[in-house]
Design a protein around this motif. Structure first.
Motif, mmCIF file in Angstrom:
data_model
loop_
_atom_site.group_PDB
_atom_site.id
_atom_site.type_symbol
_atom_site.label_atom_id
_atom_site.label_comp_id
_atom_site.label_asym_id
_atom_site.label_seq_id
_atom_site.Cartn_x
_atom_site.Cartn_y
_atom_site.Cartn_z
ATOM 1 N N GLN A 280 38.631 90.067 65.764
ATOM 2 C CA GLN A 280 38.711 91.514 65.916
ATOM 3 C C GLN A 280 40.045 92.088 65.447
ATOM 4 N N PHE A 281 41.106 91.261 65.537
ATOM 5 C CA PHE A 281 42.448 91.722 65.164
ATOM 6 C C PHE A 281 43.065 90.733 64.172
ATOM 7 N N PRO A 282 42.568 90.703 62.952
ATOM 8 C CA PRO A 282 42.983 89.666 61.992
ATOM 9 C C PRO A 282 44.449 89.761 61.575
ATOM 10 N N ARG A 283 45.098 90.921 61.779
ATOM 11 C CA ARG A 283 46.510 91.046 61.393
ATOM 12 C C ARG A 283 47.463 90.757 62.552
ATOM 13 N N LEU A 284 46.923 90.490 63.725
ATOM 14 C CA LEU A 284 47.759 90.195 64.887
ATOM 15 C C LEU A 284 48.446 88.844 64.702
ATOM 16 N N LYS A 285 49.769 88.824 64.857
ATOM 17 C CA LYS A 285 50.542 87.582 64.717
ATOM 18 C C LYS A 285 50.462 86.807 66.032
ATOM 19 N N ILE A 286 49.662 85.755 66.041
ATOM 20 C CA ILE A 286 49.344 85.028 67.263
ATOM 21 C C ILE A 286 49.991 83.650 67.260
ATOM 22 N N VAL A 287 50.569 83.306 68.418
ATOM 23 C CA VAL A 287 50.986 81.934 68.691
ATOM 24 C C VAL A 287 50.138 81.439 69.856
ATOM 25 N N ALA A 288 49.375 80.392 69.625
ATOM 26 C CA ALA A 288 48.540 79.789 70.657
ATOM 27 C C ALA A 288 49.304 78.623 71.273
ATOM 28 N N ALA A 289 49.698 78.782 72.521
ATOM 29 C CA ALA A 289 50.498 77.747 73.174
ATOM 30 C C ALA A 289 49.677 76.491 73.439
ATOM 31 N N HIS A 290 50.397 75.380 73.597
ATOM 32 C CA HIS A 290 49.797 74.111 74.007
ATOM 33 C C HIS A 290 48.719 73.635 73.017
#
Length: 261
Positions: free
Chosen positions: A162-172
């Motif tokens: 839904q938010f393809p430009r969101l800069k995401i860090v997925a922990a663990h």
């Protein structure tokens, strides 16, 4: 080798023992020492870490501003601290809080759905995700839990779509305790991962397998201080069967580029 620790926690002195105890209970693992700023810097720098991304969590919406002011204050005193900020789905001024954090020099946002009591894909957060996408401001999610799906990989996948430009860090590695589910679902996604609170569970062979699977360019070194001993985590990391160039990227270069430091 230089290190940025992309996943750490610190607490004000008056609650540091209680907060550290809560963290230990959440992960089912005794913290190495109280999560004070002093301990973070003393033990972290002794281990060879030069920068620390601090990740606060607001359990209630009423705590958000006070927590963010605390992190801002610590970062103003110690150049080694890279501050992320807290948000809560129930707060009614979420955009204003993001503006406050951005202006104060906070680098990104931390959300811990399992501790905060709302799902990662809660629609109350969508305005924040959209605004953060516009700003280019990253968000780090705690991901994964065996006992609740609030932060598990399928929910993260919905947010990515839904938010393809969101800069995401997925922990663990994208799924604490549900590592294999993350491995199957998140490989091709345009996101980053931190490796905190993972090596002591997964072991060195599986950790190296996940790094190769996701791509070393997507991984950040992290310890989850005070939960894990930073020296021991670095020792484990250096034993991984991956190229030295990948170790250098994960230890420092990826984070430095991502955070523009």
């Amino acid at each position: 080798m230089q290190f940025i620790d992309f996943h750490t926690h610190i607490y004000p002195e008056k609650i540091v023992l209680h907060a550290t105890e809560y963290l230990s209970d959440t992960f089912g693992k005794d913290a190495e020492w109280p999560g004070s700023t002093e301990n973070l810097l003393i033990f972290g720098m002794a281990a060879g870490i030069s920068k620390f991304v601090v990740l606060p969590v607001a359990m209630k919406e009423s705590q958000v501003r006070k927590i963010n002011e605390f992190v801002i204050g610590e970062a103003s005193q110690y150049e080694q601290i890279i501050p992320f900020g807290a948000l809560h789905a129930a707060q009614n001024n979420i955009i204003e809080e993001i503006d406050f954090m951005k202006q104060a020099g906070i680098k990104g946002i931390k959300i811990h759905p399992n501790q905060q009591g709302f799902a990662l894909d809660d629609s109350r957060l969508f305005d924040a995700y959209s605004y953060l996408s516009e700003l280019g401001m990253p968000i780090l999610f705690h991901c994964g839990d065996l006992h609740s799906d609030l932060s598990n990989p399928p929910r993260l996948k919905k947010v990515i779509a839904q938010f393809p430009r969101l800069k995401i860090v997925a922990a663990h590695f994208g799924g604490w305790q549900v590592f294999d589910q993350a491995y199957d679902l998140l490989r091709k996604e345009n996101i980053h991962f931190d490796m905190s609170s993972s090596m002591y569970i997964m072991g060195l062979k599986k950790t190296a397998k996940f790094i190769r699977h996701y791509g070393a360019e997507k991984i950040f070194f992290g310890t989850d201080f005070p939960l894990c001993d930073q020296s021991a985590e670095i020792e484990r990391f250096l034993m991984l069967d991956i190229p030295d160039t990948d170790k250098e990227r994960i230890a420092y270069q990826n984070a430095a580029e991502f955070l523009e430091i």
